[in-house]
Design an enzyme around this catalytic site. Structure first.
Site, PDB file in Angstrom:
ATOM      1  N   SER A  34       9.956 -10.667 -10.949  1.00 42.00           N
ATOM      2  CA  SER A  34       9.618 -11.771  -9.933  1.00 42.00           C
ATOM      3  C   SER A  34       8.120 -12.091  -9.961  1.00 42.00           C
ATOM      4  O   SER A  34       7.289 -12.935  -9.849  1.00 42.00           O
ATOM      5  CB  SER A  34      10.256 -11.787  -8.666  1.00 42.00           C
ATOM      6  OG  SER A  34       9.437 -10.766  -7.741  1.00 42.00           O
ATOM      7  N   LYS A  84       4.520  -9.753  -2.099  1.00 41.34           N
ATOM      8  CA  LYS A  84       3.258  -9.517  -1.552  1.00 41.34           C
ATOM      9  C   LYS A  84       2.184 -10.417  -1.140  1.00 41.34           C
ATOM     10  O   LYS A  84       1.167 -10.316  -0.928  1.00 41.34           O
ATOM     11  CB  LYS A  84       2.848  -8.336  -2.332  1.00 41.34           C
ATOM     12  CG  LYS A  84       2.496  -8.792  -3.745  1.00 41.34           C
ATOM     13  CD  LYS A  84       1.596  -8.092  -4.464  1.00 41.34           C
ATOM     14  CE  LYS A  84       1.272  -8.657  -5.754  1.00 41.34           C
ATOM     15  NZ  LYS A  84       0.384  -7.851  -6.675  1.00 41.34           N
ATOM     16  N   SER A 124       0.835  -1.018   3.701  1.00 36.68           N
ATOM     17  CA  SER A 124      -0.019  -1.844   3.784  1.00 36.68           C
ATOM     18  C   SER A 124      -1.279  -1.849   4.910  1.00 36.68           C
ATOM     19  O   SER A 124      -0.616  -1.671   6.128  1.00 36.68           O
ATOM     20  CB  SER A 124       0.208  -3.290   3.487  1.00 36.68           C
ATOM     21  OG  SER A 124      -1.116  -4.060   3.629  1.00 36.68           O
ATOM     22  N   TYR A 148       4.422 -11.345   5.951  1.00 29.79           N
ATOM     23  CA  TYR A 148       4.201 -10.234   4.824  1.00 29.79           C
ATOM     24  C   TYR A 148       4.100  -8.717   5.576  1.00 29.79           C
ATOM     25  O   TYR A 148       4.515  -7.886   5.444  1.00 29.79           O
ATOM     26  CB  TYR A 148       3.127 -10.426   4.122  1.00 29.79           C
ATOM     27  CG  TYR A 148       2.732  -9.163   3.016  1.00 29.79           C
ATOM     28  CD1 TYR A 148       3.446  -8.868   2.176  1.00 29.79           C
ATOM     29  CD2 TYR A 148       1.365  -8.560   3.339  1.00 29.79           C
ATOM     30  CE1 TYR A 148       3.150  -7.618   1.643  1.00 29.79           C
ATOM     31  CE2 TYR A 148       0.935  -7.425   2.758  1.00 29.79           C
ATOM     32  CZ  TYR A 148       2.132  -6.785   1.755  1.00 29.79           C
ATOM     33  OH  TYR A 148       1.376  -5.676   1.206  1.00 29.79           O
ATOM     34  N   LYS A 152       6.197  -5.251   6.389  1.00 31.77           N
ATOM     35  CA  LYS A 152       5.780  -3.886   6.218  1.00 31.77           C
ATOM     36  C   LYS A 152       5.955  -2.863   7.436  1.00 31.77           C
ATOM     37  O   LYS A 152       6.471  -1.922   7.326  1.00 31.77           O
ATOM     38  CB  LYS A 152       4.362  -3.863   5.741  1.00 31.77           C
ATOM     39  CG  LYS A 152       4.202  -4.492   4.340  1.00 31.77           C
ATOM     40  CD  LYS A 152       4.997  -3.349   2.992  1.00 31.77           C
ATOM     41  CE  LYS A 152       4.980  -4.290   1.896  1.00 31.77           C
ATOM     42  NZ  LYS A 152       5.905  -3.560   0.656  1.00 31.77           N
TER      43      LYS A 152
END
Ligand code: UFG
Length: 331
Positions: A34, A84, A124, A148, A152
């Site tokens: 992807s 991401k 992250s 996003y 995480k």
């Protein structure tokens, strides 16, 4: 040791595979392409001269992940696979929650069922609240500004809880700051599909003539030159942090979290200047409005990783700029 690398055809995953193979480990890669590419896998083979098993599969598919683990008898998993792009996550929150949470739970389920107990997880700096004082330590307050980052935070929580329920498990959460640079061979690097969101690929593609100019998002921030400051870490250093995390997971059970950054921030204008000087290239740029969601300054306190993993980032800003350009100009 045999290690399953999810997302092994991506930017960070491919560098991880190259390093593991170089140091005599075996890798098994799962990637659905992807974001990852066949080109990255070919690059790893060229760098190392080693063939390795590759499964084109979605890591959200738990039975498939389990079949792969059973067939390959891996001892450790590094879970890079995930969506991401910060901006895209705002537009497509469901895709982000579905993909990043389900893939992490699928990996855990398969590990538990197959008795694989060591996991390294890509987290992250996007997990930190935007109003924390700098530098960020692992105990700075958590809270994201986009889906996003929330995925995480949620995955970290799932993994912490998982380690309580499964006391034999060892999970290392690595909070990346801004990963840049490329393998010294120039054969693998950051190769985003479409127009890059991140600064360094945009700079190098502009230098290559793929974009008319770099737009610097805001020069009226409360920083010395008015542009945002980030903690850029060379991919080689970032990978070294993972190698140390793998060793750590062999000796420690439970869940531990580490920042992977240099502890030093550079502004967007400093990055442009370093890129120009290192590579002898003039970069066309202009100042554009601020990008929504950006905050002025982010950099890590890297002391915990220094103390507990023996990790120190060694590469310079010049290394980051030179290696980024070497990869881009090879393409
Ligand atoms: N920038 C520009 N022009 C561009 C691209 C970026 O001026 O074309 C600026 C941004 O405004 C920001 C800086 O360059 O000030 C760095 O931006 P990036 O998009 O490269 O990186 P971010 O710090 O926004 O985000 C990165 C990762 C996230 C991660 C975060 C952690 O992309 O996945 O670091 O701090 F969550």
């Amino acid at each position: 040791m045999k290690i399953l690398v999810t997302g092994g055809a991506g930017y960070i995953g491919s560098h991880m595979c190259a390093e593991l193979l170089r140091t005599g480990h075996e890798v098994v890669v799962v990637d659905n392409f992807s974001n990852g590419t066949q080109g990255a896998l070919d690059g790893v083979k060229k760098i190392t001269g080693v063939e390795f098993p590759f499964y084109r599969a979605d890591v959200c598919d738990s039975p498939t992940v389990e079949e792969i683990m059973e067939a390959q008898k891996v001892e450790c998993v590094i879970h890079f696979a995930g969506l991401k792009a910060v901006g895209e996550s705002v537009a497509k929150p469901l895709e982000y929650y579905e993909n990043n949470l389900n893939s992490t739970m699928a990996v855990c389920r398969a590990m538990r069922n197959q008795g694989v107990s060591r996991l390294i997880f890509s987290s992250s700096a996007a997990t930190y609240r935007s109003d924390n004082p700098m530098p960020l330590t692992e105990s700075s307050a958590l809270g994201a500004t986009n889906p996003y980052g929330w995925t995480k935070i949620m995955c970290e929580q799932i993994l912490r809880d998982f380690c309580v329920g499964e006391p034999e498990f060892s999970v290392v959460l690595l909070r990346y700051f801004n990963a840049v640079g490329a393998h010294e061979s120039g054969l693998i690097g950051d190769c985003p599909a479409g127009i890059p969101n991140n600064l360094m690929p945009f700079i190098s593609q502009t230098a290559h003539g793929l974009h008319k100019e770099l737009k610097i998002f805001g020069n009226d921030y409360d920083t010395p030159d008015g542009t945002c400051i980030r903690d850029y870490i060379h991919i080689t250093d970032l990978i070294d942090g993972h190698v140390r995390a793998i060793d750590f997971s062999a000796k420690n059970k439970g869940c531990e979290v580490f920042n992977l950054g240099t502890g030093r921030g550079f502004s967007v204008l400093e990055m442009v200047d370093a890129f120009e000087k290192t590579n002898g290239i003039k970069l066309p740029y202009s100042i554009a409005p601020r990008r929504p969601g950006d905050i002025a300054t982010i950099y890590a306190n890297p002391e915990k990783a220094q103390k507990m993993l023996g990790f120190t980032a060694k590469k310079s800003l010049e290394d980051m700029c030179r290696d980024t350009w070497k990869f881009q100009s090879n393409m």
